[in-house]
Design a protein around this motif. Sequence first.
Motif, PDB file in Angstrom:
ATOM      1  N   LEU A   1       0.850  -1.201   0.000  1.00 22.10           N
ATOM      2  CA  LEU A   1       0.000   0.000   0.000  1.00 22.10           C
ATOM      3  C   LEU A   1       0.876   1.238   0.000  1.00 22.10           C
ATOM      4  O   LEU A   1       1.902   1.278   0.688  1.00 22.10           O
ATOM      5  CB  LEU A   1      -0.885   0.033   1.260  1.00 22.10           C
ATOM      6  CG  LEU A   1      -1.853  -1.113   1.469  1.00 22.10           C
ATOM      7  CD1 LEU A   1      -2.418  -1.077   2.884  1.00 22.10           C
ATOM      8  CD2 LEU A   1      -2.982  -1.047   0.471  1.00 22.10           C
TER       9      LEU A   1
ATOM     10  N   ASP B   1      -3.375   3.854  -1.687  1.00 25.46           N
ATOM     11  CA  ASP B   1      -3.610   3.044  -2.885  1.00 25.46           C
ATOM     12  C   ASP B   1      -3.072   1.634  -2.686  1.00 25.46           C
ATOM     13  O   ASP B   1      -1.956   1.446  -2.202  1.00 25.46           O
ATOM     14  CB  ASP B   1      -2.923   3.660  -4.103  1.00 25.46           C
ATOM     15  CG  ASP B   1      -3.536   4.984  -4.516  1.00 25.46           C
ATOM     16  OD1 ASP B   1      -4.746   5.173  -4.294  1.00 25.46           O
ATOM     17  OD2 ASP B   1      -2.797   5.824  -5.063  1.00 25.46           O
TER      18      ASP B   1
ATOM     19  N   LEU C   1      -1.356  -1.257  -4.128  1.00 27.00           N
ATOM     20  CA  LEU C   1      -0.484  -1.525  -5.275  1.00 27.00           C
ATOM     21  C   LEU C   1      -0.397  -3.012  -5.596  1.00 27.00           C
ATOM     22  O   LEU C   1      -0.081  -3.382  -6.730  1.00 27.00           O
ATOM     23  CB  LEU C   1       0.926  -0.982  -4.999  1.00 27.00           C
ATOM     24  CG  LEU C   1       1.015   0.510  -4.665  1.00 27.00           C
ATOM     25  CD1 LEU C   1       2.461   0.913  -4.436  1.00 27.00           C
ATOM     26  CD2 LEU C   1       0.379   1.352  -5.757  1.00 27.00           C
TER      27      LEU C   1
ATOM     28  N   ARG D   1      -7.776   0.440   5.380  1.00 31.59           N
ATOM     29  CA  ARG D   1      -7.761   0.931   4.005  1.00 31.59           C
ATOM     30  C   ARG D   1      -8.904   1.855   3.884  1.00 31.59           C
ATOM     31  O   ARG D   1      -9.598   2.252   3.258  1.00 31.59           O
ATOM     32  CB  ARG D   1      -7.838  -0.210   3.013  1.00 31.59           C
ATOM     33  CG  ARG D   1      -6.538  -0.977   2.979  1.00 31.59           C
ATOM     34  CD  ARG D   1      -6.576  -2.021   1.947  1.00 31.59           C
ATOM     35  NE  ARG D   1      -6.746  -3.287   2.653  1.00 31.59           N
ATOM     36  CZ  ARG D   1      -6.996  -4.429   2.095  1.00 31.59           C
ATOM     37  NH1 ARG D   1      -7.149  -4.512   0.825  1.00 31.59           N
ATOM     38  NH2 ARG D   1      -7.107  -5.521   2.778  1.00 31.59           N
TER      39      ARG D   1
END
Length: 133
Positions: free
Chosen positions: A106, A110, A112, A133
């Motif tokens: 992360l 975002d 990844l 998140r």
Amino acid sequence: MMSGRAEDMKMCYVSLGSNLPDGRDRIAGAIAWLHDVMEVERSSEIYTTPSVSAGDDSTYFNAVARCLTDLQPMQIESLLKCYEADSGRRREPGCHSVTIDLDLVLFDGDVLRPRDAAREYFLIGFSQIGGNR
């Protein structure tokens, strides 16, 4: 190593793993190295999980580190892969020995690496350090 202003800092989560008998020490060493390249806010305990690879019945040592950095994702990935190579990591077909595996999962909110973000080996450590998140 960081030189950016506080407002330029981004939060990221790094997943660490090794399936060698000394994997616990390898992960501890990698976390110590992370302190040299980023600001490690918190790291999980080192814990074990089963392999997710077919034909590999080894147990992995894992951890997750939450870091602040002024680096960009490509720079971080490059540093992580260099550390792996310097630590003896070889990516060869049929080789199940993982000296050390470091992945940027992360970055700045975002995801990844969606597959890693959903795996037990990441979620255990992520929850230990209060990740969301």
